[in-house]
Design a protein around this motif. Sequence first.
Motif, mmCIF file in Angstrom:
data_model
loop_
_atom_site.group_PDB
_atom_site.id
_atom_site.type_symbol
_atom_site.label_atom_id
_atom_site.label_comp_id
_atom_site.label_asym_id
_atom_site.label_seq_id
_atom_site.Cartn_x
_atom_site.Cartn_y
_atom_site.Cartn_z
ATOM 1 N N PRO A 251 25.484 40.568 42.198
ATOM 2 C CA PRO A 251 26.683 40.548 43.038
ATOM 3 C C PRO A 251 26.576 39.485 44.119
ATOM 4 O O PRO A 251 25.532 39.333 44.744
ATOM 5 N N SER A 252 27.641 38.754 44.319
ATOM 6 C CA SER A 252 27.665 37.743 45.361
ATOM 7 C C SER A 252 28.125 38.391 46.652
ATOM 8 O O SER A 252 28.939 39.305 46.646
ATOM 9 N N VAL A 253 27.602 37.927 47.779
ATOM 10 C CA VAL A 253 28.021 38.535 49.048
ATOM 11 C C VAL A 253 29.260 37.857 49.614
ATOM 12 O O VAL A 253 29.574 38.007 50.774
ATOM 13 N N LYS B 186 25.929 45.796 36.886
ATOM 14 C CA LYS B 186 27.216 45.122 36.717
ATOM 15 C C LYS B 186 28.113 45.929 35.767
ATOM 16 O O LYS B 186 29.302 46.121 36.020
ATOM 17 N N HIS B 208 23.810 50.432 49.898
ATOM 18 C CA HIS B 208 23.165 49.660 50.948
ATOM 19 C C HIS B 208 23.219 48.177 50.600
ATOM 20 O O HIS B 208 22.721 47.349 51.329
ATOM 21 N N MET B 210 25.021 44.807 50.171
ATOM 22 C CA MET B 210 26.207 44.070 50.600
ATOM 23 C C MET B 210 26.879 43.355 49.425
ATOM 24 O O MET B 210 28.089 43.135 49.434
ATOM 25 N N GLY B 211 26.076 42.977 48.431
ATOM 26 C CA GLY B 211 26.646 42.332 47.249
ATOM 27 C C GLY B 211 27.595 43.264 46.515
ATOM 28 O O GLY B 211 28.690 42.874 46.106
ATOM 29 N N VAL B 213 29.212 45.735 47.802
ATOM 30 C CA VAL B 213 30.392 45.886 48.654
ATOM 31 C C VAL B 213 31.361 44.733 48.405
ATOM 32 O O VAL B 213 32.554 44.932 48.167
ATOM 33 N N ALA B 214 30.822 43.514 48.458
ATOM 34 C CA ALA B 214 31.673 42.335 48.327
ATOM 35 C C ALA B 214 32.375 42.295 46.978
ATOM 36 O O ALA B 214 33.507 41.835 46.873
ATOM 37 N N GLU B 215 31.713 42.812 45.942
ATOM 38 C CA GLU B 215 32.286 42.730 44.603
ATOM 39 C C GLU B 215 33.335 43.800 44.328
ATOM 40 O O GLU B 215 34.156 43.640 43.439
ATOM 41 N N THR B 216 33.272 44.937 45.044
ATOM 42 C CA THR B 216 34.119 46.046 44.638
ATOM 43 C C THR B 216 35.120 46.533 45.693
ATOM 44 O O THR B 216 36.224 46.907 45.346
ATOM 45 N N ALA B 217 34.741 46.519 46.966
ATOM 46 C CA ALA B 217 35.477 47.308 47.953
ATOM 47 C C ALA B 217 36.826 46.706 48.325
ATOM 48 O O ALA B 217 37.030 45.497 48.276
ATOM 49 N N PHE B 238 33.435 40.313 55.859
ATOM 50 C CA PHE B 238 32.444 39.311 55.491
ATOM 51 C C PHE B 238 32.678 37.985 56.218
ATOM 52 O O PHE B 238 31.741 37.251 56.490
ATOM 53 N N LEU B 253 20.642 38.578 54.849
ATOM 54 C CA LEU B 253 20.642 38.468 53.387
ATOM 55 C C LEU B 253 20.117 37.096 52.981
ATOM 56 O O LEU B 253 20.597 36.084 53.471
ATOM 57 N N GLU B 255 20.707 35.399 50.456
ATOM 58 C CA GLU B 255 21.743 34.566 49.861
ATOM 59 C C GLU B 255 22.534 33.798 50.919
ATOM 60 O O GLU B 255 23.005 32.697 50.692
ATOM 61 N N ARG B 256 22.667 34.397 52.116
ATOM 62 C CA ARG B 256 23.438 33.744 53.168
ATOM 63 C C ARG B 256 22.625 32.705 53.920
ATOM 64 O O ARG B 256 23.174 31.896 54.645
#
Lengths: 315, 317
Positions: A251-253, B186, B208, B210-211, B213-217, B238, B253, B255-256
């Motif tokens: 999943p991407s943030v 996934k 917990h 964040m990925g 969250v970003a993909e679904t919420a 975000f 994170l 990734e960030r």
Amino acid sequence: MTVVMEARDIRRHYAVGGGLFRPKGVVKSVDGVSFTLRVGQTLAVVGESGCGKSTLARVATMLEPPTSGALLIEGAPATPAAGRQVQMVFQNPYGSLNPRKTVGSILMEPLAINRRGDGPAREAAARAMMAKVGLRPEQFARYPHMFSGGQRQRIAIARALMLGPKVVVADEPVSALDVSIQAQVLNLLMDLQDEFQLAYLFISHDLGVVRHIARDVMVMYLGRPVEFGPKEQVFAWPRHPYTRMLLAATPSVDPRHRKQSITVRGELPSPLNPPAGCAFASRCPHADNRCRNERPEPRDFGGVKVACHYAETIG
Amino acid sequence: MALLEIRNLVVEFGRFRAVDGVDLTVEAGEILCVVGESGSGKSVSMLAVMGLIGWPGKVSADVMRFDGIDLLGLSPRARRKLVGRDIAMVFQEPTTSLNPCYPVGWQIAESLRAHNAVPRAQVRDRVIELLDQVGIPAPASRLGAFPHQLSGGMNQRVMIAMAISCNPRLLIADEPTTALDVTIQKQILDLLVDLQSKRGMALALITHDMGVVAETAHRVQVMYAGQMVEEQPTEALFTKPHHPYTAALLAALPERAMGASRLPTIPGMVPGIDDRPVGCLFNPRCGRVQEICRTSAPPLIGEAAKFRCYFPLGESA
């Protein structure tokens, strides 16, 4: 840069079954892995559960001998004496520390076993290491249950460094920790790497973490490396369909980039009964008859080794 | 009217407040993500909605309504009728949540029988239909399989089949993918979102990650030490987090932090039972802390973006 660890075509097979009504089987947990690890560098091994990454860690730390292949440490075949150069940090800091021992005795134990120094010298070494990993001196006589997960992982890292190893094998060292604690432990690992010129064999399933910490990445699937090369190339131009699937599934943030393009399907096939051809063929969108019958060997694409018949057309 | 409406939820275990005055609303047909670290009270607040907090836990709330029905005033018998039928839950560890002694088909049928959802003669067909809906291949042949014969991903599909068996209007999923590999994660998330949109049910997803969250919420609530510290629509959270904790969580994170060699960290750790700070719960770890933060707890303010902070980030005013 000097090579501290080299693995040449390591295989680790387990015999299973063989009961009264069951035929014997062989699980090829690790089936032909080669890599070189240089001073101060990090090699990350990624893959799903059952892909053999933890078995690889056990072989690399000499907890288990390889079925075939050679493990060289600083150019010489691995022996128990050379094994002190390789230490391990385990995944779960709640399970890897003896609850009956204080932090101090946990840290002094490797020295005592290897008869290094006398009592006061060991204690001084343990206290110095505690300071390096960010534990306070008054915590020397405390027991593991008095610490949080992140602090326990610091203790486990300190223990691994007590003998001054060249290589640290870290098996999912941050996956049991919360995000904010995970960042602290990753920073600590990187600081220690700079200070002691450690080489890390970093085992993880979290591509975000791997992308941050690694120099080289090996993607494993069912015991074999499917893609192996420098991190930048593997992440920017993944050539193996499995690497692409892993990246797509992570999943991407950024909520503006919800990925819908690649559908992920299927599960890891049984390692007892692996497919004849490419192990990934049953889940691969590009698979054809050749993939199902002929196992692809790793081929070189500008420094990245990819085990796929169609790496040119896909990548 | 919101499907689920909770105001000032408090859950106490002895002198420890696991959930400390949380407001929560879930609209029909939306995906709400509740995100937080371990010990933030996200699971406990959802267990309280399900009525699964046992002794010595104590649940109280000013308002706790599901579709207009007051959950707190309900008799246990009436509540059991509601839970499992209109509100269903999927738990974190599929392999330990399922009963190892019974086949999965029987376990799915159990909830159908308990709620008399379909006539007895049709239970078997309905179970096969459910297994098919959650993407289990050859469903009829899986009815007799035991949980240990299925993989983690398949077991989680069974759990989801069980949860949706009585057509719930609210599905609560507590870390449904934490124990699973990314490719399986996934698949499960896609399945949950797909079921949610097809059935128009509301989905409350605890995580917990964040990925995830970003993909679904659609909307996100951030929990810290038993309190809700921020609530925003996903994209805004975000791009423009207001609470320093949310911002720090996002910055930590990997990734960030692309490019930077060191990750920004949050010093210290989540307060435990004995070291709950006075004032704002985040003040000992906050980079923007001022005197007032140490003495008085900030109230929840804001309309579209709600947050609990005296000195929020990204205020244009």
